[in-house]
Write a protein that holds these residues in place. Sequence first.
Motif, PDB file in Angstrom:
ATOM      1  N   ALA B 173     -49.473   9.525  66.425  1.00 58.77           N
ATOM      2  CA  ALA B 173     -49.229  10.874  66.943  1.00 58.77           C
ATOM      3  C   ALA B 173     -47.763  11.039  67.318  1.00 58.77           C
ATOM      4  CB  ALA B 173     -50.108  11.123  68.166  1.00 58.77           C
ATOM      5  N   VAL B 174     -47.219  12.210  67.006  1.00 56.64           N
ATOM      6  CA  VAL B 174     -45.847  12.547  67.379  1.00 56.64           C
ATOM      7  C   VAL B 174     -45.908  13.509  68.564  1.00 56.64           C
ATOM      8  CG1 VAL B 174     -43.682  13.578  66.604  1.00 56.64           C
ATOM      9  CG2 VAL B 174     -45.094  12.281  64.991  1.00 56.64           C
ATOM     10  N   ALA B 175     -45.235  13.148  69.651  1.00 55.27           N
ATOM     11  CA  ALA B 175     -45.291  13.967  70.869  1.00 55.27           C
ATOM     12  C   ALA B 175     -44.208  15.039  70.861  1.00 55.27           C
ATOM     13  CB  ALA B 175     -45.127  13.078  72.102  1.00 55.27           C
ATOM     14  N   SER B 176     -44.553  16.190  71.408  1.00 59.54           N
ATOM     15  CA  SER B 176     -43.591  17.288  71.542  1.00 59.54           C
ATOM     16  C   SER B 176     -42.486  16.909  72.513  1.00 59.54           C
ATOM     17  CB  SER B 176     -44.305  18.543  72.038  1.00 59.54           C
ATOM     18  OG  SER B 176     -43.363  19.495  72.503  1.00 59.54           O
ATOM     19  N   ARG B 178     -40.912  19.003  74.213  1.00 62.15           N
ATOM     20  CA  ARG B 178     -40.977  19.930  75.352  1.00 62.15           C
ATOM     21  C   ARG B 178     -42.204  19.694  76.225  1.00 62.15           C
ATOM     22  NH1 ARG B 178     -37.549  22.557  71.980  1.00 62.15           N
ATOM     23  NH2 ARG B 178     -36.001  23.884  73.009  1.00 62.15           N
ATOM     24  N   SER B 179     -43.365  19.623  75.604  1.00 61.42           N
ATOM     25  CA  SER B 179     -44.597  19.558  76.400  1.00 61.42           C
ATOM     26  C   SER B 179     -45.227  18.168  76.424  1.00 61.42           C
ATOM     27  CB  SER B 179     -45.607  20.549  75.824  1.00 61.42           C
ATOM     28  OG  SER B 179     -46.019  20.121  74.532  1.00 61.42           O
ATOM     29  N   GLY B 180     -44.842  17.319  75.513  1.00 57.19           N
ATOM     30  CA  GLY B 180     -45.484  16.018  75.402  1.00 57.19           C
ATOM     31  C   GLY B 180     -46.779  16.075  74.606  1.00 57.19           C
ATOM     32  N   ALA B 181     -47.211  17.270  74.242  1.00 53.89           N
ATOM     33  CA  ALA B 181     -48.438  17.406  73.459  1.00 53.89           C
ATOM     34  C   ALA B 181     -48.210  16.929  72.022  1.00 53.89           C
ATOM     35  CB  ALA B 181     -48.885  18.865  73.441  1.00 53.89           C
ATOM     36  N   GLU B 182     -49.280  16.637  71.359  1.00 56.97           N
ATOM     37  CA  GLU B 182     -49.174  16.151  69.980  1.00 56.97           C
ATOM     38  C   GLU B 182     -48.794  17.306  69.047  1.00 56.97           C
ATOM     39  OE1 GLU B 182     -52.527  13.752  68.787  1.00 56.97           O
ATOM     40  OE2 GLU B 182     -52.383  14.532  66.748  1.00 56.97           O
ATOM     41  N   VAL B 183     -47.767  17.087  68.227  1.00 64.94           N
ATOM     42  CA  VAL B 183     -47.353  18.128  67.284  1.00 64.94           C
ATOM     43  C   VAL B 183     -47.653  17.752  65.838  1.00 64.94           C
ATOM     44  CG1 VAL B 183     -45.549  19.071  68.769  1.00 64.94           C
ATOM     45  CG2 VAL B 183     -44.992  17.224  67.181  1.00 64.94           C
ATOM     46  N   HIS B 184     -47.917  16.473  65.595  1.00 68.49           N
ATOM     47  CA  HIS B 184     -48.156  16.044  64.224  1.00 68.49           C
ATOM     48  C   HIS B 184     -48.717  14.629  64.247  1.00 68.49           C
ATOM     49  CE1 HIS B 184     -47.746  16.049  59.895  1.00 68.49           C
ATOM     50  NE2 HIS B 184     -46.986  14.971  59.901  1.00 68.49           N
ATOM     51  N   ARG B 185     -49.356  14.249  63.144  1.00 68.90           N
ATOM     52  CA  ARG B 185     -49.766  12.849  62.996  1.00 68.90           C
ATOM     53  C   ARG B 185     -49.222  12.304  61.685  1.00 68.90           C
ATOM     54  NH1 ARG B 185     -55.762  11.525  65.384  1.00 68.90           N
ATOM     55  NH2 ARG B 185     -55.389  12.452  67.429  1.00 68.90           N
TER      56      ARG B 185
END
Lengths: 79, 288
Positions: B173-176, B178-185
């Motif tokens: 997983a690639v973390a954002s 800005r938010s730390g949320a997942e943006v891509h795998r």
Amino acid sequence: MKSPSWKSLIGGSGALFVVVGAFLAGRVHAGTDPAVGKAQTQTQTQTPQVQQQQDDQGFDDGGGSAGQLDQNPPTTQAS
Amino acid sequence: MSAVDWRFPSMGGEARVQLESDVVEQAQLELAAEDVRVRIDAIEASLSRFRPGSELSAYNRDPSLPRSPVMRAFVRAARVAAVSSGGLVDATLVEAIERVEGGEPAGLDEALAAAPPRAPAHPRRHEHRQLDSGGIAKGMAADIAAAELPAGVSYAISCSGDVAVGGRRWQVAVASARSGAEVHRIGIHTGGVATSAIHGHLWRRHDGSYAHHLLDPSTGEPAWTGIVAATAVGRTALEAEVLAKTALLSGPERAKRVLIRRGGVLQHDSGTVEIVPALMATRARVAA
């Protein structure tokens, strides 16, 4: 009708080669590889969000079967 | 199936060790995970710039001292990183980073709003003698720990975000930024994935300016290139680390070309997340 001489044929081909080469070089310089094609680069302009693909589309190689989406995958982040 | 998923503080962040096996028993797998932890801790102790007693600190005081195998590997890796990145990944910026770091922790958006005009970084002409382990040690630690695992074990070993994987197809997983949320795998069977980003160490300095730890080697100042985070895939975690940092420092114009061979993700100042698909799959073994 007079047929073109070999000199003008070669000259014309050379000029066409230079024009096409300059165009392709311009595209590469702009970051668009003509050999890759436009569809190879996806850009998300929205706020980052989770992608929940179940197939290979969201992944970056074709190694093995796609399988299930990992619920708790390893994460790469700022280092 | 046996499985281990351990997390522990390491290298200014968190290490995570995920091991799986159909042939190795649970107790043996936990011993293997413990070996990984010990190895990572040992590399950190040896290569930390923040520990006066570390081998790296001793090297920076006197490069003529005898070097351990880990120190020799790090010096070699730093040289390879500098050459393969055209001088952008420069591990000799110790004085500059010590001058830059410090101040109040700052948010990404406020720093971007106040940052100078965006420009790609450039190499500098003269390398200095002192070394900073930085991300190179993280990628190296993940690779070394992975190489010493017993046969029949699938692994994902992360050192502060530099991930070495193998044994099966993993999704990283690639973390954002800005938010730390997942943006891509990123799907990868064997190799490494790493992210270089400015928001991990971002400060508001006493003079009101903002700084982060990714420096333009030509100026010794933070590089504001238009990219806030770059994620790269490599044959190893170390290669991925070098590619990610090179992409970020290169700026948006060149970053895609840096990443295109094995793929990656670019996060721009604007918030745009750009996925760079790989031209070739990563199948090489981390260690033969």
